[in-house]
Design a protein around this motif. Structure first.
Motif, PDB file in Angstrom:
ATOM      1  N   LYS A 172       6.662   5.884   9.852  1.00  0.00           N
ATOM      2  CA  LYS A 172       6.241   7.258  10.092  1.00  0.00           C
ATOM      3  C   LYS A 172       6.492   8.099   8.837  1.00  0.00           C
ATOM      4  O   LYS A 172       7.570   8.066   8.248  1.00  0.00           O
ATOM      5  CB  LYS A 172       7.004   7.851  11.277  1.00  0.00           C
ATOM      6  N   GLY A 173       5.450   8.826   8.405  1.00  0.00           N
ATOM      7  CA  GLY A 173       5.566   9.675   7.227  1.00  0.00           C
ATOM      8  C   GLY A 173       5.274   8.978   5.913  1.00  0.00           C
ATOM      9  O   GLY A 173       5.297   9.618   4.860  1.00  0.00           O
ATOM     10  N   GLN A 174       4.981   7.672   5.946  1.00  0.00           N
ATOM     11  CA  GLN A 174       4.708   6.913   4.730  1.00  0.00           C
ATOM     12  C   GLN A 174       3.226   7.005   4.368  1.00  0.00           C
ATOM     13  O   GLN A 174       2.356   7.046   5.244  1.00  0.00           O
ATOM     14  CB  GLN A 174       5.093   5.444   4.950  1.00  0.00           C
ATOM     15  N   ARG A 229       1.380   9.088   6.960  1.00  0.00           N
ATOM     16  CA  ARG A 229       1.225  10.476   6.509  1.00  0.00           C
ATOM     17  C   ARG A 229      -0.174  10.736   5.946  1.00  0.00           C
ATOM     18  O   ARG A 229      -0.794  11.761   6.215  1.00  0.00           O
ATOM     19  CB  ARG A 229       2.274  10.764   5.439  1.00  0.00           C
ATOM     20  N   GLU A 230      -0.667   9.776   5.121  1.00  0.00           N
ATOM     21  CA  GLU A 230      -1.958   9.949   4.463  1.00  0.00           C
ATOM     22  C   GLU A 230      -2.462   8.583   4.021  1.00  0.00           C
ATOM     23  O   GLU A 230      -1.692   7.741   3.567  1.00  0.00           O
ATOM     24  CB  GLU A 230      -1.821  10.867   3.247  1.00  0.00           C
ATOM     25  N   GLU A 283       7.197   6.262  -5.051  1.00  0.00           N
ATOM     26  CA  GLU A 283       7.502   6.925  -3.784  1.00  0.00           C
ATOM     27  C   GLU A 283       7.626   5.934  -2.631  1.00  0.00           C
ATOM     28  O   GLU A 283       8.059   6.290  -1.546  1.00  0.00           O
ATOM     29  CB  GLU A 283       6.441   7.964  -3.450  1.00  0.00           C
ATOM     30  N   GLY A 284       7.219   4.658  -2.859  1.00  0.00           N
ATOM     31  CA  GLY A 284       7.331   3.646  -1.818  1.00  0.00           C
ATOM     32  C   GLY A 284       6.155   3.597  -0.866  1.00  0.00           C
ATOM     33  O   GLY A 284       6.278   3.091   0.254  1.00  0.00           O
ATOM     34  N   ALA A 285       4.995   4.095  -1.310  1.00  0.00           N
ATOM     35  CA  ALA A 285       3.800   4.018  -0.472  1.00  0.00           C
ATOM     36  C   ALA A 285       3.434   2.558  -0.219  1.00  0.00           C
ATOM     37  O   ALA A 285       3.626   1.693  -1.076  1.00  0.00           O
ATOM     38  CB  ALA A 285       2.635   4.738  -1.155  1.00  0.00           C
TER      39      ALA A 285
END
Length: 410
Positions: A24-26, A53-54, A94-96
């Protein structure tokens, strides 16, 4: 939604949940051919349902890629735009999550000047160094999958009409990824558990050497570095998130000791590399380095591939796959390394996955001394055959059959 469309959606869900395990939020980056946009949309829907997130999509196209290599100004291939490097460095830091939909015409760059291909590979390798190192060390979750394109399906099934070939390739992909029988996620968990059992047995043996031999001419002694370990199935990011880097996968793998591979190794399947098909090739290896390379088809491409930097002529991966694995039993030559490598024991020349204990905080030179190879490339090629034997030699000299007649002896 008909059956095949439902299975495609199940496949996308498997990739997002098990391949990448989106948190969640990644954010998620998808590399995808424009021809496969429908599948990218399925993955996008599954990712947002998981709390992504996107989703950012980077499109590719075989036609445009070939046109560029044929017609662009010559100095284009010595340069990568800074904004491209900045994007890769930023999203990886960022770890995407990173999804690569690998689906291309296997001969897309046939006839292109090999010098252009090689120079661009070198330029891109230098520009993406940070991204590649983060990927190889599982800094972020990443997954490679495939879906059919018209050109790829036609290469695999040349006697079929285009639509029939695409449907047939879809069916084979879904079968290889354990999606066609329903319960894709549950099937994947069971499969990963089976791979982990082989990993545990190999780690318990802690072999010093592996000796490969078959009638095709392979006779290779491979030393494994002190402190190596085997991996396979799902893995963990540095932050502890479980993911599966390849869907499908049938392999367990480790790294060879950089300067301690000796003998002859003969490919058992063609290799698709840089938009060209390389077939009927072999390497002569001394003290870890490939000193001779010969291919009946694609010889110039092969020699360029092992010359992009010093590490490209050394090995970075040794992987075990039973000859009777499901993908091999299909009898299909996929002309796509993601599938063909999971039908056959294979090696990779170039960068090593750091399957080695005690690497934290070590410099590149210290890791080299421990047996780790470094390169801007990592190219898997297949060597498994029905008669392949692999003998493991333990530190006390005890010999243990690992593969007999192409399959695990365990």
């Amino acid at each position: 939604m008909n059956d095949i469309e439902q299975l495609k959606a199940d496949y996308a869900e498997l990739i997002i949940k098990e391949g990448l395990n989106i948190q969640k939020g990644q954010r998620l980056v998808i590399n995808c051919p424009v021809e496969c946009a429908d599948f990218a949309r399925l993955c996008t829907d599954a990712a947002y349902s998981a709390g992504c997130r996107e989703v950012l999509v980077r499109w590719s196209d075989d036609y445009l890629t070939r046109a560029r290599f044929l017609h662009a100004e010559n100095d284009v291939f010595d340069h990568v735009d800074p904004w491209d490097t900045a994007f890769l460095d930023g999203v990886s830091e960022e770890g995407a999550a990173w999804l690569a939909v690998h689906a291309e015409n296997p001969a897309n760059l046939n006839g292109v000047d090999p010098d252009r291909i090689n120079r661009y590979q070198i330029a891109r390798g230098k520009a993406t160094e940070k991204f590649r190192q983060r990927e190889m060390t599982n800094y972020f979750p990443w997954c490679v999958c495939s879906v059919p394109t018209g050109a790829w399906a036609a290469a695999v099934f040349p006697d079929m009409e285009k639509e029939d070939a695409i449907l047939k390739l879809w069916e084979e992909i879904l079968k290889a990824c354990l999606v066609d029988g329903g319960n894709a996620v549950e099937n994947w968990h069971k499969h990963s558990d089976e791979l982990h059992r082989h990993v545990e047995m190999l780690n318990e043996y802690n072999f010093r050497y592996l000796h490969y031999k078959n009638a095709a001419g392979t006779d290779l002694m491979v030393e494994l570095p002190e402190g190596h370990f085997w991996a396979g199935g799902n893995e963990n990011t540095q932050g502890g998130v479980q993911f599966s880097a390849n869907i499908p996968t049938e392999e367990v793998f480790t790294l060879p000791k950089r300067d301690s591979v000796n003998g002859k190794i003969v490919a058992s399947k063609p290799l698709v590399h840089n938009g060209n098909i390389i077939s009927n090739f072999y390497f002569i290896v001394k003290d870890g380095r490939i000193i001779e390379a010969h291919a009946e088809e694609g010889d110039e491409i092969l020699k360029a591939a092992i010359s992009v930097d010093e590490g490209a002529s050394y090995f970075g991966e040794v992987a075990l796959v039973p000859y009777d694995s499901p993908i091999s039993e299909s009898g299909i030559l996929f002309l796509n390394t993601l599938f063909d490598e999971n039908a056959s024991c294979h090696f990779a020349f170039g960068e090593a996955y750091p399957c080695l204990k005690g690497t934290d905080g070590k410099s590149e030179e210290e890791l080299k001394a421990m047996g780790v190879n470094f390169s801007m490339t990592h190219v898997d090629f297949m060597i498994g055959t029905r008669d392949l034997s692999i003998t493991g030699i333990r530190h006390d000299g005890t010999e243990v059959p690992v593969f007999v007649n192409g399959n695990f002896a365990f």
